[in-house]
Motif scaffolding. Sequence first.
Motif, PDB file in Angstrom:
ATOM      1  N   HIS A  31       0.101   0.697   4.782  1.00  0.00           N
ATOM      2  CA  HIS A  31      -1.165   1.633   5.061  1.00  0.00           C
ATOM      3  C   HIS A  31      -1.046   2.904   4.739  1.00  0.00           C
ATOM      4  O   HIS A  31      -1.905   3.414   4.087  1.00  0.00           O
ATOM      5  CB  HIS A  31      -1.714   1.303   6.431  1.00  0.00           C
ATOM      6  CG  HIS A  31      -1.956  -0.240   6.886  1.00  0.00           C
ATOM      7  ND1 HIS A  31      -3.001  -0.802   6.181  1.00  0.00           N
ATOM      8  CD2 HIS A  31      -1.461  -0.898   7.893  1.00  0.00           C
ATOM      9  CE1 HIS A  31      -3.095  -2.030   6.711  1.00  0.00           C
ATOM     10  NE2 HIS A  31      -2.142  -2.204   7.752  1.00  0.00           N
ATOM     11  N   VAL A  32      -0.043   3.441   5.067  1.00  0.00           N
ATOM     12  CA  VAL A  32       0.302   4.943   4.907  1.00  0.00           C
ATOM     13  C   VAL A  32       0.403   5.097   3.101  1.00  0.00           C
ATOM     14  O   VAL A  32      -0.090   5.855   2.458  1.00  0.00           O
ATOM     15  CB  VAL A  32       1.403   5.358   5.277  1.00  0.00           C
ATOM     16  CG1 VAL A  32       1.889   6.861   4.792  1.00  0.00           C
ATOM     17  CG2 VAL A  32       1.328   5.532   7.011  1.00  0.00           C
ATOM     18  N   VAL A  76      -2.122   7.433   0.320  1.00  0.00           N
ATOM     19  CA  VAL A  76      -1.561   8.462  -0.727  1.00  0.00           C
ATOM     20  C   VAL A  76      -1.784   7.826  -2.105  1.00  0.00           C
ATOM     21  O   VAL A  76      -1.510   8.609  -3.088  1.00  0.00           O
ATOM     22  CB  VAL A  76      -0.168   8.742  -0.361  1.00  0.00           C
ATOM     23  CG1 VAL A  76      -0.016   9.460   0.938  1.00  0.00           C
ATOM     24  CG2 VAL A  76       0.882   7.777  -0.557  1.00  0.00           C
ATOM     25  N   GLY A  77      -2.383   6.682  -1.859  1.00  0.00           N
ATOM     26  CA  GLY A  77      -2.650   6.171  -3.412  1.00  0.00           C
ATOM     27  C   GLY A  77      -1.733   5.447  -4.371  1.00  0.00           C
ATOM     28  O   GLY A  77      -1.608   5.422  -5.493  1.00  0.00           O
ATOM     29  N   LEU A  78      -0.794   4.727  -3.649  1.00  0.00           N
ATOM     30  CA  LEU A  78       0.384   4.286  -4.259  1.00  0.00           C
ATOM     31  C   LEU A  78       0.095   2.923  -4.742  1.00  0.00           C
ATOM     32  O   LEU A  78      -0.594   2.106  -4.237  1.00  0.00           O
ATOM     33  CB  LEU A  78       1.727   4.159  -3.475  1.00  0.00           C
ATOM     34  CG  LEU A  78       2.330   5.159  -2.891  1.00  0.00           C
ATOM     35  CD1 LEU A  78       3.525   5.096  -2.115  1.00  0.00           C
ATOM     36  CD2 LEU A  78       2.445   6.287  -4.018  1.00  0.00           C
ATOM     37  N   THR A  79       0.427   2.285  -6.030  1.00  0.00           N
ATOM     38  CA  THR A  79       0.379   1.198  -6.375  1.00  0.00           C
ATOM     39  C   THR A  79       1.172   0.331  -5.672  1.00  0.00           C
ATOM     40  O   THR A  79       2.202   0.454  -5.017  1.00  0.00           O
ATOM     41  CB  THR A  79       0.694   1.000  -8.003  1.00  0.00           C
ATOM     42  OG1 THR A  79       2.249   1.399  -8.103  1.00  0.00           O
ATOM     43  CG2 THR A  79       0.058   1.942  -8.905  1.00  0.00           C
ATOM     44  N   ARG A  80       0.972  -1.225  -5.976  1.00  0.00           N
ATOM     45  CA  ARG A  80       1.710  -2.160  -5.284  1.00  0.00           C
ATOM     46  C   ARG A  80       3.306  -1.616  -5.442  1.00  0.00           C
ATOM     47  O   ARG A  80       4.150  -1.981  -4.685  1.00  0.00           O
ATOM     48  CB  ARG A  80       1.447  -3.472  -5.637  1.00  0.00           C
ATOM     49  CG  ARG A  80       2.235  -4.431  -4.973  1.00  0.00           C
ATOM     50  CD  ARG A  80       1.838  -5.853  -5.518  1.00  0.00           C
ATOM     51  NE  ARG A  80       2.650  -7.061  -4.889  1.00  0.00           N
ATOM     52  CZ  ARG A  80       3.852  -7.466  -5.483  1.00  0.00           C
ATOM     53  NH1 ARG A  80       4.327  -6.669  -6.402  1.00  0.00           N
ATOM     54  NH2 ARG A  80       4.536  -8.312  -4.722  1.00  0.00           N
ATOM     55  N   LEU A 111       6.838   8.447  -7.902  1.00  0.00           N
ATOM     56  CA  LEU A 111       7.323   8.663  -6.401  1.00  0.00           C
ATOM     57  C   LEU A 111       7.774   9.949  -6.486  1.00  0.00           C
ATOM     58  O   LEU A 111       7.790  10.884  -5.650  1.00  0.00           O
ATOM     59  CB  LEU A 111       8.191   7.673  -5.735  1.00  0.00           C
ATOM     60  CG  LEU A 111       7.398   6.227  -5.667  1.00  0.00           C
ATOM     61  CD1 LEU A 111       8.587   5.257  -5.048  1.00  0.00           C
ATOM     62  CD2 LEU A 111       6.463   6.466  -4.501  1.00  0.00           C
ATOM     63  N   VAL A 112       8.936  10.331  -7.584  1.00  0.00           N
ATOM     64  CA  VAL A 112       9.334  11.503  -7.943  1.00  0.00           C
ATOM     65  C   VAL A 112       8.445  12.703  -7.844  1.00  0.00           C
ATOM     66  O   VAL A 112       8.295  13.782  -7.441  1.00  0.00           O
ATOM     67  CB  VAL A 112      10.450  11.575  -8.689  1.00  0.00           C
ATOM     68  CG1 VAL A 112      11.006  13.180  -9.143  1.00  0.00           C
ATOM     69  CG2 VAL A 112      11.625  10.981  -8.229  1.00  0.00           C
ATOM     70  N   GLU A 113       7.518  12.240  -8.873  1.00  0.00           N
ATOM     71  CA  GLU A 113       6.161  13.395  -9.130  1.00  0.00           C
ATOM     72  C   GLU A 113       5.385  13.543  -7.858  1.00  0.00           C
ATOM     73  O   GLU A 113       4.972  14.779  -7.631  1.00  0.00           O
ATOM     74  CB  GLU A 113       5.557  12.714 -10.306  1.00  0.00           C
ATOM     75  CG  GLU A 113       4.289  13.340 -10.821  1.00  0.00           C
ATOM     76  CD  GLU A 113       3.354  12.733 -11.690  1.00  0.00           C
ATOM     77  OE1 GLU A 113       2.411  12.828 -11.859  1.00  0.00           O
ATOM     78  OE2 GLU A 113       4.013  12.079 -12.783  1.00  0.00           O
TER      79      GLU A 113
END
Length: 136
Positions: free
Chosen positions: A4-5, A9-13, A56-58
């Motif tokens: 859920h977190v 933050v708008g992460l893809t799968r 993820l680094v970005e």
Amino acid sequence: MNEHVHEAVGLTRNQSLVMGALTQSKEPLSAYTILDQLRDHGFRAPLQVYRALDKLVEFGLVHRLECLNAFVACSHPGCDGEETIAFMICEKCGQVNEIADKVMTRRLRKLAAEAKFALKKATVELRGICHACREA
């Protein structure tokens, strides 16, 4: 970090799965180790992992450890990559501790400015033996 977190933050799968692998690990992971762990989730090629890691680094959620060619989840929530990040890496047990130090950041910026160098980002990697391993 739960799913859920990650969604918040708008992460893809794929990004969420890679982030999950890193947050559950007690040590840095290479892209190929992540790939092996996520094969059952549909990961088939290193490029899938590298794309997720790049984002993820970005986003400042993951850091790359150059000396180990591996990745760790950021231990400072909200890290935006602007500050100098330092890592203490134990050569015996592999434990990595992330530290952020404003004095070190100011000093490195001053050194860069004195050399007329436009510093964008600094990562310091300290290698040695942690306290627990020295005491063992």
